[in-house]
Write an enzyme that holds these catalytic residues in place. Structure first.
Site, PDB file in Angstrom:
ATOM      1  CB  SER A 223      54.798  -9.146  10.106  1.00  0.00           C
ATOM      2  OG  SER A 223      55.122 -10.013   9.061  1.00  0.00           O
ATOM      3  CG  HIS A 357      50.714 -11.454   8.003  1.00  0.00           C
ATOM      4  ND1 HIS A 357      51.100 -12.132   9.143  1.00  0.00           N
ATOM      5  CD2 HIS A 357      51.819 -10.783   7.583  1.00  0.00           C
ATOM      6  CE1 HIS A 357      52.381 -11.859   9.392  1.00  0.00           C
ATOM      7  NE2 HIS A 357      52.832 -11.047   8.463  1.00  0.00           N
TER       8      HIS A 357
END
Ligand code: MCU
Length: 409
Positions: A223, A357
């Site tokens: 990320s 994620h």
């Protein structure tokens, strides 16, 4: 010079090139044989709706030979620092020392009249023998670390948030990097982290007791830290394999394609949003908020800074904010650089949905394993090219590219 650098965000006539220091260029990215091009001013940049041609030198000539890549790469590194990340200081090798105790390496840097220290913990594999190949985790590695350890790869945790904070838009200039180089230094948090990874590698080279092989290093991060992993690999040629995991905007996703996606109604992260959210990019990057088409480069060219070394993006189609279509289209543009250099297997992109994620699914382990075997462990001759997505996004080359892969000598 940078110490007197005045932040002038919002003044659109700002001439970035005249404000940055001349002594802090990225030495590793700028071979002595390559002329240092003068950077264009912001106001002289012209709009280009396409992803810019990575093979086109700033003087208008196009690459003819594979060996021209060194110098074109140096130009792109210059553009990336000037317009996107700010400058990576050229810290002398002698400035850094390392010490090792209790599975931790402490990195000491003495420069600019200041001393800073940071500590990275190391997890060692139970198989293989010293010196081990190692994966540096930006913050931490979110890969399948137990599998990496089983493969004989050590994991090093790099404390990026201590080097440069990334809490929010108010984090600019905070962290150890800025204690050393000043809170007004042009380097964004991401560039400060890249600098810190380079100092960690200096220390690993000088500290054999740590048992890590500095010639077999990878870097990863997920990320926001994946955006950082990409820059760490892009600006440090001692890293053999760069594995950004779901980095979204500022990773494989280009600013231009993401803006088009946003205009088409997608909830994707754009340049104009990201410059307010956090300090990942230099403050003047905000000048491009409404004019990403004036950028003289885009993320396909940041990715290409890793060439001729290896790069593997591990992506996710299940989160719209990550701009998966932009990442796929842009990664295919980047891949053309490795194609032109005759090493298409050294850049991979694997985009699979259906997981949270930063939670690497088992279905992406084969590609991770193959890249680690080949580029960090060094015992595989598999030359499979991994460029895959589980989406049905069309590349639409006609819309995004006005150049093709040159036949280089
Ligand atoms: C994909 O990385 C970021 C994203 O760019 C941010 O907008 C969001 O706030 O945080 C993501 C992240 O780092 O999640 C862990």
């Amino acid at each position: 010079m940078l110490k007197s650098f005045i932040s002038l965000v919002g003044i659109t006539t700002l001439v970035l090139g005249t404000l940055t220091g001349s002594g802090d260029k990225d030495r590793a990215a700028r071979p002595a044989k390559c002329p240092v091009p003068a950077m264009p001013s912001f106001s002289s940049l012209t709009a280009n709706a396409k992803l810019p041609d990575p093979f086109l030198f700033m003087n208008g000539s196009r690459m003819k030979k594979r060996k021209d890549w060194d110098c074109r790469r140096a130009e792109i590194a210059g553009l990336a620092q000037e317009f996107v990340y700010g400058y990576k200081p050229e810290t002398a090798y002698a400035a850094t020392t390392g010490s090792f105790a209790e599975d931790k390496i402490t990195v000491n840097v003495n420069d600019n009249g200041k001393t800073i220290a940071f500590t990275c913990s190391i997890t060692y594999p139970k198989t293989g023998s010293q010196p081990y190949p190692a994966m540096i985790g930006m913050g931490a590695s979110n890969l399948n670390n137990s599998e990496l350890l089983k493969m004989g790869v050590a994991i090093i945790n790099f404390p990026n948030n201590k080097i440069a904070e990334q809490l929010n838009g108010g984090s600019r200039g905070k962290g150890l990097f800025y204690e050393m180089y000043g809170s007004d230094h042009s380097a964004s948090a991401i560039m400060a982290w890249a600098w810190g990874v380079s100092r960690l590698i200096d220390a690993l080279e000088k500290t054999p007791a740590a048992g890590i092989d500095p010639a077999r290093l990878g870097v990863t991060g997920c990320s926001r830290n994946g955006k950082g992993a990409l820059a760490a690999g892009a600006f440090e040629q001692r890293i053999k394999l760069t594995v950004p995991q779901e980095p979204g905007a500022g990773g494989a996703a280009s600013w231009r394609v993401s803006d088009a996606q946003k205009a088409a109604g997608k909830n994707v992260q754009t340049l104009s949003q990201i410059v307010g959210e956090n300090v990942w990019f230099r403050s003047e990057f905000g000048l491009f908020g409404k004019v990403s088409d004036k950028l003289p480069l885009d993320q396909h060219m940041i990715a290409a800074l890793c060439a001729p070394r290896a790069l593997l993006f591990l992506e996710n189609t299940s989160m719209e904010w990550l701009s998966p279509a932009s990442s796929w289209i842009t990664a295919n543009a980047a891949h053309k650089v490795w194609e032109a250099l005759g090493i298409p297997d050294r850049m991979g992109f694997s985009q699979i949905g259906g997981h949270n994620h930063c939670a690497l699914p088992d279905s992406q382990m084969p590609e991770l394993r193959a890249y680690v075997m080949k580029f960090m462990i060094g015992n595989s001759s598999d030359d499979t090219v991994v460029m895959k997505t589980d989406s049905d996004v069309s590349l639409d080359d006609g819309r995004w590219l006005d150049w093709s892969v040159p036949k280089l000598k």
